[in-house]
Scaffold this active site. Structure first.
Site, PDB file in Angstrom:
ATOM      1  N   HIS A  52       0.993  -1.321   0.277  1.00  0.00           N
ATOM      2  CA  HIS A  52      -0.614   0.224  -0.251  1.00  0.00           C
ATOM      3  C   HIS A  52       1.058   1.569   0.489  1.00  0.00           C
ATOM      4  O   HIS A  52       2.433   1.253  -0.042  1.00  0.00           O
ATOM      5  CB  HIS A  52      -0.827  -0.323   1.233  1.00  0.00           C
TER       6      HIS A  52
HETATM    7  P1  TYD Z   1      -1.834  -2.786   7.548  1.00  0.00           P
HETATM    8  O1  TYD Z   1      -1.619  -1.172   7.673  1.00  0.00           O
HETATM    9  O2  TYD Z   1      -2.195  -3.400   5.719  1.00  0.00           O
HETATM   10  O3  TYD Z   1      -0.398  -3.472   7.526  1.00  0.00           O
HETATM   11  P2  TYD Z   1       0.638  -4.005   7.163  1.00  0.00           P
HETATM   12  O4  TYD Z   1       1.094  -2.618   6.006  1.00  0.00           O
HETATM   13  O5  TYD Z   1       1.856  -3.890   7.985  1.00  0.00           O
HETATM   14  O6  TYD Z   1       1.035  -4.646   6.071  1.00  0.00           O
HETATM   15  O7  TYD Z   1      -2.422  -2.614   8.475  1.00  0.00           O
HETATM   16  C1  TYD Z   1      -2.905  -3.988   8.661  1.00  0.00           C
HETATM   17  C2  TYD Z   1      -4.049  -3.920   9.925  1.00  0.00           C
HETATM   18  O8  TYD Z   1      -4.245  -3.931  10.697  1.00  0.00           O
HETATM   19  C3  TYD Z   1      -5.481  -3.513   8.889  1.00  0.00           C
HETATM   20  O9  TYD Z   1      -6.872  -3.887   9.691  1.00  0.00           O
HETATM   21  C4  TYD Z   1      -5.543  -2.064   9.908  1.00  0.00           C
HETATM   22  C5  TYD Z   1      -4.564  -2.365  11.242  1.00  0.00           C
HETATM   23  N1  TYD Z   1      -3.915  -1.132  11.524  1.00  0.00           N
HETATM   24  C6  TYD Z   1      -4.291  -0.499  13.094  1.00  0.00           C
HETATM   25  O10 TYD Z   1      -5.418  -1.228  13.226  1.00  0.00           O
HETATM   26  N2  TYD Z   1      -3.530   0.460  13.643  1.00  0.00           N
HETATM   27  C7  TYD Z   1      -2.464   0.141  12.914  1.00  0.00           C
HETATM   28  O11 TYD Z   1      -1.354   0.926  13.795  1.00  0.00           O
HETATM   29  C8  TYD Z   1      -1.485  -0.359  11.639  1.00  0.00           C
HETATM   30  C9  TYD Z   1      -0.911   0.189  11.282  1.00  0.00           C
HETATM   31  C10 TYD Z   1      -3.201  -1.077  11.287  1.00  0.00           C
END
Ligand code: TYD
Length: 134
Positions: A52
């Site tokens: 992302h």
């Molecule tokens: P995501 O940012 O997609 O993870 P990564 O980029 O590390 O693979 O987040 C994964 C899940 O966690 C998504 O459902 C949102 C949640 N999340 C939070 O609730 N708070 C946060 O600070 C972060 C980074 C993610």
């Protein structure tokens, strides 16, 4: 925002026979104030994270333990950074697509972020990210 703005930041390191110490002050060692910290851990072999871009968020990614690769992509150029030192951080500016992979066993990926979590700040679709670049 271009990938040229993203770089490895050498963090302060206080060397001590009792164990080394690194510190990070928002606005001082990194170009943003810290509003949130999160970390990835217990990552199974072969897993990939990220996939992302953020519209306005600034981040610093640190390998607190172990190692992993961070692929950055500004829509024109891609660069891969191998992180494996807890006194180095990768600064990622807004509007950069990122993918994190090759996690070593037991690795911990800490992320300092300039804002609280906001799903509206994400581009989770690569084509939508490209479409919204200047
Ligand atoms: P995501 O940012 O997609 O993870 P990564 O980029 O590390 O693979 O987040 C994964 C899940 O966690 C998504 O459902 C949102 C949640 N999340 C939070 O609730 N708070 C946060 O600070 C972060 C980074 C993610």
């Amino acid at each position: 925002m271009s990938i040229e703005n993203c770089k490895i930041i050498d963090l302060p390191k206080i060397q001590d026979p009792r164990g080394n110490l690194t510190f990070i002050e928002g606005g001082e060692h990194i170009p943003f104030n810290i509003q949130r910290v999160y970390y990835l851990y217990d990552v199974p072999g072969g897993a990939e994270r990220g996939g992302h871009a953020h519209k306005g968020l600034h981040q610093l990614i640190v390998a607190m333990s172990g190692s992993f690769d961070v692929l950055l992509d500004d829509g024109k150029e891609k660069r891969t950074f191998h992180l494996n030192r807890s006194y180095n951080g990768l600064y990622v500016c807004p509007m950069i697509w990122r993918e994190i992979s090759n996690f070593s066993s037991g690795s911990v990926c800490m992320v300092l972020a300039s804002n609280l979590y906001d799903e509206n700040d994400y581009y989770r679709d690569y084509n939508q990210f490209l479409f919204n670049l200047n």
